[in-house]
Design a protein around this motif. Structure first.
Motif, PDB file in Angstrom:
ATOM      1  N   ARG A   1       0.844  -1.193   0.000  1.00 42.49           N
ATOM      2  CA  ARG A   1       0.000   0.000   0.000  1.00 42.49           C
ATOM      3  C   ARG A   1       0.881   1.246   0.000  1.00 42.49           C
ATOM      4  N   VAL A   2       0.394   2.291  -0.680  1.00 41.80           N
ATOM      5  CA  VAL A   2       1.094   3.575  -0.704  1.00 41.80           C
ATOM      6  C   VAL A   2       0.197   4.623  -0.065  1.00 41.80           C
ATOM      7  N   HIS A   3       0.746   5.334   0.930  1.00 43.37           N
ATOM      8  CA  HIS A   3       0.039   6.439   1.582  1.00 43.37           C
ATOM      9  C   HIS A   3       0.733   7.740   1.174  1.00 43.37           C
ATOM     10  N   PHE A   4      -0.028   8.688   0.653  1.00 45.82           N
ATOM     11  CA  PHE A   4       0.534   9.946   0.179  1.00 45.82           C
ATOM     12  C   PHE A   4       0.447  10.999   1.276  1.00 45.82           C
ATOM     13  N   HIS A   5       1.573  11.636   1.557  1.00 39.30           N
ATOM     14  CA  HIS A   5       1.620  12.652   2.610  1.00 39.30           C
ATOM     15  C   HIS A   5       2.086  14.015   2.115  1.00 39.30           C
TER      16      HIS A   5
ATOM     17  N   SER B   1       8.203  16.356  -0.825  1.00 36.96           N
ATOM     18  CA  SER B   1       8.013  14.960  -1.230  1.00 36.96           C
ATOM     19  C   SER B   1       8.049  14.022  -0.021  1.00 36.96           C
ATOM     20  N   LEU B   2       6.986  13.209   0.136  1.00 39.65           N
ATOM     21  CA  LEU B   2       6.882  12.312   1.293  1.00 39.65           C
ATOM     22  C   LEU B   2       5.809  11.265   1.016  1.00 39.65           C
ATOM     23  N   HIS B   3       6.236  10.028   0.749  1.00 37.73           N
ATOM     24  CA  HIS B   3       5.310   8.939   0.439  1.00 37.73           C
ATOM     25  C   HIS B   3       5.667   7.725   1.295  1.00 37.73           C
ATOM     26  N   GLU B   4       4.651   7.118   1.879  1.00 35.94           N
ATOM     27  CA  GLU B   4       4.841   5.982   2.795  1.00 35.94           C
ATOM     28  C   GLU B   4       4.375   4.699   2.111  1.00 35.94           C
ATOM     29  N   VAL B   5       5.182   3.649   2.210  1.00 37.95           N
ATOM     30  CA  VAL B   5       4.868   2.366   1.576  1.00 37.95           C
ATOM     31  C   VAL B   5       4.802   1.283   2.651  1.00 37.95           C
ATOM     32  N   GLU B   6       3.663   0.595   2.725  1.00 34.79           N
ATOM     33  CA  GLU B   6       3.528  -0.604   3.567  1.00 34.79           C
ATOM     34  C   GLU B   6       3.815  -1.814   2.699  1.00 34.79           C
ATOM     35  N   ALA B   7       4.769  -2.644   3.107  1.00 35.21           N
ATOM     36  CA  ALA B   7       5.149  -3.793   2.296  1.00 35.21           C
ATOM     37  C   ALA B   7       5.819  -4.837   3.163  1.00 35.21           C
ATOM     38  N   ALA B   8       5.493  -6.104   2.903  1.00 37.04           N
ATOM     39  CA  ALA B   8       6.131  -7.245   3.571  1.00 37.04           C
ATOM     40  C   ALA B   8       6.136  -7.093   5.086  1.00 37.04           C
ATOM     41  N   GLY B   9       5.068  -6.558   5.631  1.00 36.70           N
ATOM     42  CA  GLY B   9       4.945  -6.415   7.069  1.00 36.70           C
ATOM     43  C   GLY B   9       5.717  -5.249   7.654  1.00 36.70           C
TER      44      GLY B   9
ATOM     45  N   ALA C   1       3.265  28.282   3.992  1.00 37.48           N
ATOM     46  CA  ALA C   1       3.558  26.915   3.567  1.00 37.48           C
ATOM     47  C   ALA C   1       4.748  26.353   4.330  1.00 37.48           C
ATOM     48  N   GLU C   2       5.785  27.150   4.513  1.00 35.73           N
ATOM     49  CA  GLU C   2       6.995  26.650   5.152  1.00 35.73           C
ATOM     50  C   GLU C   2       6.806  26.382   6.640  1.00 35.73           C
ATOM     51  N   ARG C   3       5.835  27.042   7.260  1.00 37.62           N
ATOM     52  CA  ARG C   3       5.555  26.756   8.675  1.00 37.62           C
ATOM     53  C   ARG C   3       5.053  25.332   8.870  1.00 37.62           C
ATOM     54  N   ARG C   4       4.516  24.718   7.822  1.00 40.19           N
ATOM     55  CA  ARG C   4       4.032  23.338   7.932  1.00 40.19           C
ATOM     56  C   ARG C   4       5.160  22.347   8.161  1.00 40.19           C
ATOM     57  N   ASN C   5       6.393  22.736   7.878  1.00 42.86           N
ATOM     58  CA  ASN C   5       7.514  21.818   8.064  1.00 42.86           C
ATOM     59  C   ASN C   5       7.671  21.372   9.510  1.00 42.86           C
ATOM     60  N   SER C   6       7.286  22.222  10.446  1.00 40.71           N
ATOM     61  CA  SER C   6       7.468  21.893  11.859  1.00 40.71           C
ATOM     62  C   SER C   6       6.300  21.115  12.454  1.00 40.71           C
ATOM     63  N   GLU C   7       5.234  20.909  11.681  1.00 45.63           N
ATOM     64  CA  GLU C   7       4.086  20.161  12.182  1.00 45.63           C
ATOM     65  C   GLU C   7       4.449  18.689  12.386  1.00 45.63           C
ATOM     66  N   PRO C   8       3.715  17.962  13.226  1.00 43.96           N
ATOM     67  CA  PRO C   8       3.994  16.530  13.404  1.00 43.96           C
ATOM     68  C   PRO C   8       3.851  15.773  12.082  1.00 43.96           C
ATOM     69  N   PHE C   9       4.664  14.745  11.909  1.00 41.35           N
ATOM     70  CA  PHE C   9       4.507  13.876  10.746  1.00 41.35           C
ATOM     71  C   PHE C   9       3.173  13.131  10.848  1.00 41.35           C
ATOM     72  N   PRO C  10       2.558  12.805   9.716  1.00 37.78           N
ATOM     73  CA  PRO C  10       1.272  12.086   9.754  1.00 37.78           C
ATOM     74  C   PRO C  10       1.432  10.594  10.020  1.00 37.78           C
TER      75      PRO C  10
ATOM     76  N   ALA D   1      -2.812  12.255  -6.800  1.00 37.39           N
ATOM     77  CA  ALA D   1      -2.604  11.940  -5.383  1.00 37.39           C
ATOM     78  C   ALA D   1      -2.907  13.155  -4.511  1.00 37.39           C
ATOM     79  N   ARG D   2      -3.506  12.890  -3.340  1.00 41.34           N
ATOM     80  CA  ARG D   2      -3.815  13.914  -2.347  1.00 41.34           C
ATOM     81  C   ARG D   2      -3.290  13.459  -0.988  1.00 41.34           C
ATOM     82  N   PRO D   3      -2.908  14.392  -0.119  1.00 39.11           N
ATOM     83  CA  PRO D   3      -2.490  13.997   1.230  1.00 39.11           C
ATOM     84  C   PRO D   3      -3.597  13.200   1.927  1.00 39.11           C
ATOM     85  N   GLY D   4      -3.210  12.064   2.520  1.00 39.21           N
ATOM     86  CA  GLY D   4      -4.180  11.191   3.189  1.00 39.21           C
ATOM     87  C   GLY D   4      -4.730  10.098   2.302  1.00 39.21           C
TER      88      GLY D   4
END
Length: 462
Positions: free
Chosen positions: A2-6, A15-23, A39-48, A454-457
Motif C-alpha cells: 500500500r502507498v500512503h501519500f503525505h 516529497s513524502l510517500h509511505e509504503v507498507e510492504a512485507a509487514g 507553507a513553510e511553517r508546515r515543516n514543523s508540524e507533526p509527521f502524519p 494523489a492527495r495527502p491522506g
C-alpha cells in the motif's frame, strides 16, 4: 503493498510517500515544503505517522524538497537505515548542513528581536541533528537490486535530473512499485539520460511540467548568449538565481562550451554560493556519471569548474563586495527560487536598475519571490525594504532540470503493466493541479489509463 501519500501530492515541494510492504513500512523521500511563509511553517508540524514505526527511508535525490526534513525525522524518533545513490549520499550533508545553518540563523535573529512574552523560536533542526541523520545513510550504486529489509528489494535507476538522481524500483509482496523521483530531459548537459524501466504494477510519477513543452534546448542556449551580449552592451550585471545542485553546474558547462562565441573572457563570473562550490567538488569525484558530451567538453574546452575568470565567493564580505561592481559581472547565487540566500542581497542592490538582467533558469514555486518576479511584480520586499523592480527579467525555460509533458509521457509509455495490461496504473505527484490535470488528460487519451491525482491522506493498493 500500500502507498500512503503525505507530501508533494497536489503541490511541487515536500516529497513524502509511505509504503507498507512485507509487514514493514518505508518512506520514499522526506522533503522540505517550500514557498510562502505559511507553507513553510508546515515543516514543523507533526509527521502524519509515527517516525519510530518507519523501518527504512529511501531517497530519490539530494534537492532539499526531497531531503529537507530527514534530520527532523531522525530527531523525532526514526532509527532505521537511509538508502541513497552514492553521489546523492555525498551531496546530502552539504545540502542539509546549509539548511540547518539557515534555520539556526533564522531562530537566532528572531529571538534577538522578539518582544516580551513571545515564546523563544527553535530551529527546525541543528547541524548536530544533520550529523546524526547522516550516520544512518547507506550508499548504493545504480542498477543493483538490493534487499533492504526482509521481503523488500529496491534498485536505483538513472533519472537524469541532478547528479545521483534516481528513479526507485521496489519489489515486495509479489508486486513492483516504481517511483520516478524527479525526471530530467533527455540531452541534459553533464548527466546521462533517464533510464527506461521495463514493467511495474503501480507508478508514482512527478508532474512538475505536465502541462507544457520546453523550448528547444539549442534555441534556449542562443537566447542565453543574446541576454549576456545585451547586458554587456547596456553596461549592466547579470543575476541568476540558481540551485546549488544542477543548474549552477550546467550554467558553468554552457559558459565553457561557448567561451569564445559569447566573449566570456570579458566578464567576471561569480559562483556566490559556498554550498555550490562544495557541490562542484562532488561532481569532480563522480565524473564516472557524466555523459559522453560532458567528457568531451572537459577535454577540449576550459574546464567548466575552473574557468580563468570564475570566482568562488566563500565569505560574506566577498559576496557583499560584488555589489560594488557596476558592470560586467555574472552572479550565480542561491537560492534557486530566490526565497533565501545570497541572491536576495544582490536583488536588493540591483533590481531597481534597468541595465540589470535577471535570468530565471529553474522552477519558481507559488509563494516565492522568484515566482512574483516572473509574474511581473513591480515592487518586492527584501530584508524589510521595499524595492522597485526595474531590472529586465528573462525566463529561460529550456534549461529546466525537469522533463516536460512529452518527456513524462515517453518515460511512462515505455513501462509495461503487470497482469497482462499494456500500461500500469499511475499516480501523479510532485505537481500543481493545473499541470497534473493536463498530463492526466494526455495520458488518458494516448494510453487509455486514468491517472490518479494523489492527495495527502490518500491510499492506493498495489
Amino acid at each position: 503493498m500500500r502507498v500512503h501519500f503525505h507530501g508533494a501530492a497536489g503541490e511541487v515541494t515536500g516529497s513524502l510517500h509511505e509504503v507498507e510492504a512485507a509487514g514493514g513500512r518505508l518512506l520514499l523521500d522526506c522533503g522540505m515544503i517550500q514557498g510562502s511563509p505559511e507553507a513553510e511553517r508546515r515543516n514543523s508540524e507533526p509527521f502524519p505517522f509515527e517516525p519510530a514505526a518507519i523501518d527504512a527511508l529511501v531517497i530519490s535525490h539530494a534537492h532539499i524538497d526531497h531531503i529537507g526534513r530527514v534530520p527532523l525525522l531522525v530527531k523525532r524518533g526514526f532509527a532505521g537505515p537511509i538508502y541513497a545513490q552514492q553521489a546523492t549520499a555525498d551531496l546530502m550533508p552539504i545540502m542539509l548542513l546549509d539548511a540547518a545553518s539557515i534555520s539556526e540563523g533564522d531562530a537566532e535573529r528572531f529571538n534577538r528581536h522578539r518582544r516580551a512574552g513571545e515564546p523563544e523560536h527553535q530551529p527546525l533542526y541543528t547541524r548536530d541533528d544533520v550529523h546524526a541523520a547522516m550516520a544512518r545513510v547507506q550508499p548504493l550504486p545504480y542498477d543493483t537490486r538490493t534487499t533492504i529489509q526482509p521481503g523488500v528489494e529496491i534498485a536505483f535507476r538513472e533519472a537524469g535530473h541532478i547528479l545521483g538522481s534516481a528513479s526507485v524500483e521496489i519489489w515486495a509482496d509479489g508486486r513492483k512499485l516504481v517511483f520516478s523521483g524527479d525526471l530530467g530531459p533527455k540531452g541534459t548537459p553533464i548527466l546521462r539520460d533517464p533510464a527506461n524501466i521495463d514493467r511495474a504494477d503501480l507508478v508514482l510519477m512527478e508532474s512538475t511540467y505536465g502541462d507544457r513543452l520546453h523550448r528547444d534546448r539549442a534555441e534556449t542556449i542562443r537566447e542565453l548568449g543574446d541576454i549576456l551580449d545585451a547586458a554587456w552592451k547596456e553596461g549592466g550585471n547579470v543575476l541568476i538565481p540558481a540551485f546549488a545542485v544542477g543548474r549552477s553546474q550546467e550554467l558553468l558547462y554552457w559558459f565553457a562550451r561557448h567561451w569564445d562565441e559569447w566573449g566570456l573572457s570579458r566578464w567576471r563570473i561569480f559562483l556566490d554560493s559556498p554550498m555550490a562550490a562544495k557541490v562542484v567538488g562532488v561532481y569532480d569525484r563522480h565524473a564516472e556519471l557524466f555523459d559522453e558530451d560532458a567528457r568531451r567538453v572537459w577535454q577540449d574546452k576550459p574546464n567548466p569548474f575552473r574557468l580563468p575568470n570564475l570566482h568562488f565567493t566563500q565569505a560574506r564580505d566577498e559576496s557583499m563586495a560584488i555589489n560594488r561592481i557596476e558592470r560586467g559581472a555574472i552572479v550565480i547565487a542561491g537560492s534557486g527560487m530566490a526565497n533565501a540566500g545570497r541572491i536576495l542581497h544582490h536583488f536588493r542592490h540591483r533590481l531597481d536598475r534597468r541595465q540589470t538582467h535577471v535570468v530565471f533558469v529553474g522552477y519558481q514555486a507559488e509563494g516565492t519571490l522568484g515566482r512574483r518576479l516572473v509574474d511581473g511584480a513591480k515592487w518586492v520586499r527584501i530584508h524589510g525594504f521595499d524595492v522597485r523592480v526595474s531590472a529586465q527579467r528573462h525566463t529561460v525555460g529550456g534549461l529546466s532540470a525537469h522533463t516536460d509533458q512529452r518527456g513524462l509521457m515517453a518515460w511512462y509509455g515505455a513501462i509495461a503493466g503487470g497482469d497482462g495490461v499494456a500500461h500500469p496504473p499511475l499516480a501523479l505527484v510532485h505537481g500543481e493541479d493545473k499541470a497534473r490535470e493536463a498530463l492526466a488528460g494526455e495520458i488518458g487519451e494516448h494510453f487509455a489509463v486514468q491517472a490518479t491525482l494523489a492527495r495527502p491522506g490518500m491510499t492506493l493498493e498495489v
